[in-house]
Design an enzyme around this catalytic site. Sequence first.
Site, PDB file in Angstrom:
ATOM      1  N   ASP A 186      18.250  47.941   8.561  1.00 58.49           N
ATOM      2  CA  ASP A 186      19.657  47.616   8.839  1.00 58.49           C
ATOM      3  C   ASP A 186      20.255  48.668   9.761  1.00 58.49           C
ATOM      4  O   ASP A 186      21.477  48.880   9.761  1.00 58.49           O
ATOM      5  CB  ASP A 186      20.467  47.489   7.541  1.00 58.49           C
ATOM      6  CG  ASP A 186      21.807  46.794   7.756  1.00 58.49           C
ATOM      7  OD1 ASP A 186      21.984  46.136   8.797  1.00 58.49           O
ATOM      8  OD2 ASP A 186      22.689  46.935   6.897  1.00 58.49           O
ATOM      9  N   HIS A 246      26.525  52.618  16.235  1.00 59.85           N
ATOM     10  CA  HIS A 246      27.910  52.580  16.710  1.00 59.85           C
ATOM     11  C   HIS A 246      28.140  53.865  17.508  1.00 59.85           C
ATOM     12  O   HIS A 246      27.674  54.935  17.092  1.00 59.85           O
ATOM     13  CB  HIS A 246      28.898  52.552  15.543  1.00 59.85           C
ATOM     14  CG  HIS A 246      28.866  51.292  14.729  1.00 59.85           C
ATOM     15  ND1 HIS A 246      29.419  50.109  15.172  1.00 59.85           N
ATOM     16  CD2 HIS A 246      28.344  51.029  13.513  1.00 59.85           C
ATOM     17  CE1 HIS A 246      29.236  49.174  14.240  1.00 59.85           C
ATOM     18  NE2 HIS A 246      28.580  49.699  13.235  1.00 59.85           N
TER      19      HIS A 246
END
Lengths: 332, 332
Positions: free
Chosen positions: B240, B244
């Site tokens: 996962d 960012h």
Amino acid sequence: MPTEIFLQSPLDMHIHFREGAMLDLVAPLSAETFAGGVIMPNLVPPVADLERLEWYTGEVRRAVGDHVFTPYMALFFRNYSEADLAAVRESIIGIKLYPEGVTTNSEGGVKSVSDAEQTMAMMQDMDIPLLVHGEVPESFVMDRESDFLPTYDELAQKFPRLKIIMEHITTAAAVKLLDRYENVHATVTLQHLLITLDDVAGGLLNPHLFCKPIAKRPEDRDALLHAALTAHPKLMFGSDSAPHPLEKKECCGCAAGVFTAPVALAMLAELFDAHDALDKLQAFVSGNAQSIYGLTPPAKTVHLVKEPCTVPAKYGDVVPIRSGGEIGWRVV
Amino acid sequence: MPTEIFLQSPLDMHIHFREGAMLDLVAPLSAETFAGGVIMPNLVPPVADLERLEWYTGEVRRAVGDHVFTPYMALFFRNYSEADLAAVRESIIGIKLYPEGVTTNSEGGVKSVSDAEQTMAMMQDMDIPLLVHGEVPESFVMDRESDFLPTYDELAQKFPRLKIIMEHITTAAAVKLLDRYENVHATVTLQHLLITLDDVAGGLLNPHLFCKPIAKRPEDRDALLHAALTAHPKLMFGSDSAPHPLEKKECCGCAAGVFTAPVALAMLAELFDAHDALDKLQAFVSGNAQSIYGLTPPAKTVHLVKEPCTVPAKYGDVVPIRSGGEIGWRVV
């Protein structure tokens, strides 16, 4: 429906003023709308002797300036002698116990409550209240307060005449404990009446709502709110307003604390109004504290009206709760 | 004690590659050490038709370049026709269902699972796995996964031949559910084997460990870790890994996601070694996924040695897990 309210001598029974430039910034913001507040002693080094207490009291008074505002000074808990306690007794409202390492600047705190009992016994005899940051630092973050509650049971029973204040309670279980012992009281913050962990970390992560003890579950918030809105006589408002500069919040390693003091009364008026409980606000923000501590704050009337105001984005470099947002009430 | 390990065709069964410059940054970092990965479709707009799927597959292949790495493409769940499904069947590994609004770019997700059953029935008939972000967005953040588990019960019973993957599980209860239904499988991330909410918010707040589902309690982490270390045959590694840029993490309104892909294998080797379970790592990072999905990844041998390496502070403008810290194993 009331559109204005006059609060007599509102009190903030748990407030961080810091020192230096931060003190100069935040003390007047509290003193504008409150008549007094309990000033926390977790400086570096902590306020833990008469000399430092006198220096800090002077600093706070200087920063408060001409505002009508009484600083009720709290001493940092360590094992004190009877002479130590006698020397500070008239200068303090109580002694604040931090378990070691539990929050900002608590590194010199108590490692084990049992080591502290001799001092507590003297505090009981001298009628000095014990203010407690009630968390077990080693516990999982959501359990730290509930894991500490048995310690309150133990203290309340062992020292039945010691006035014990559970500071900034955050759980339904702590609210229940208020009714179990005559000598146990509590403060609660603004944010813990409003938010849960969802507001901190349920959507995007919001560092400005991150504090210790961390906001808990919805049923905890609801129990705290119910106790506040009914002006539970053993519950006092204590903002735990904790200013940190922006760069200590929006970063990796964000400091714990929510800055609420300048807007606390307006937001409390909004909250109590929304629940048709404005008639309970006077007791929550002043009356209960006067009864519990047996204090008489300076006379000060604060007039609030139901008119929207916009919260500043920042006070100096400190971001307040609801930064840039609107409050439905304002201090006139 | 082994000081080296050779992993055959390690797979990352849940990975966010994004698009554009971020894709170009992160895809090669995964492709350096993994032989394949399941590429999530939550772009804006989502990858939810054949045309966009073909475009995105091409983008991913271009970004992967000459590395031996097979992208297993996941389609974004919506209600598809049988013709839609037939058209994409050979180009995808499965279809990823997001409840509306549950994480980054899930705004077009499913509002109610019952609305999705017709498509699920066709997926079952066509042997298309269903990958699920299993959280109830309206629930309290710590309960969102456990509140979703009854939906897995319902789906597993209603579609007993549908391959269901519980993505990035975070609770002990989800681990237990693996053994309840033959057709239910799961991925687990690196961070959920390592951390709890304490690591995110127990000390200073760490935005770089903030992800959805949020890290849970110690007993949850322990159950996940036990399942991984014993190579539970229904559990696969899926990082996962979610990049960012720094300014979206260290800010007010921090995006959810931990960037782990470049260091995942080294940290897994370190973790499994610390628990004397290196012999289970091959199954956890490849064998189980091959069995569950019936896939044969490209041949690729990854050699890891027990030698310390330092994690870069950043990859581009993305801060990885353990940024600037040390790992006791490294990929040669």
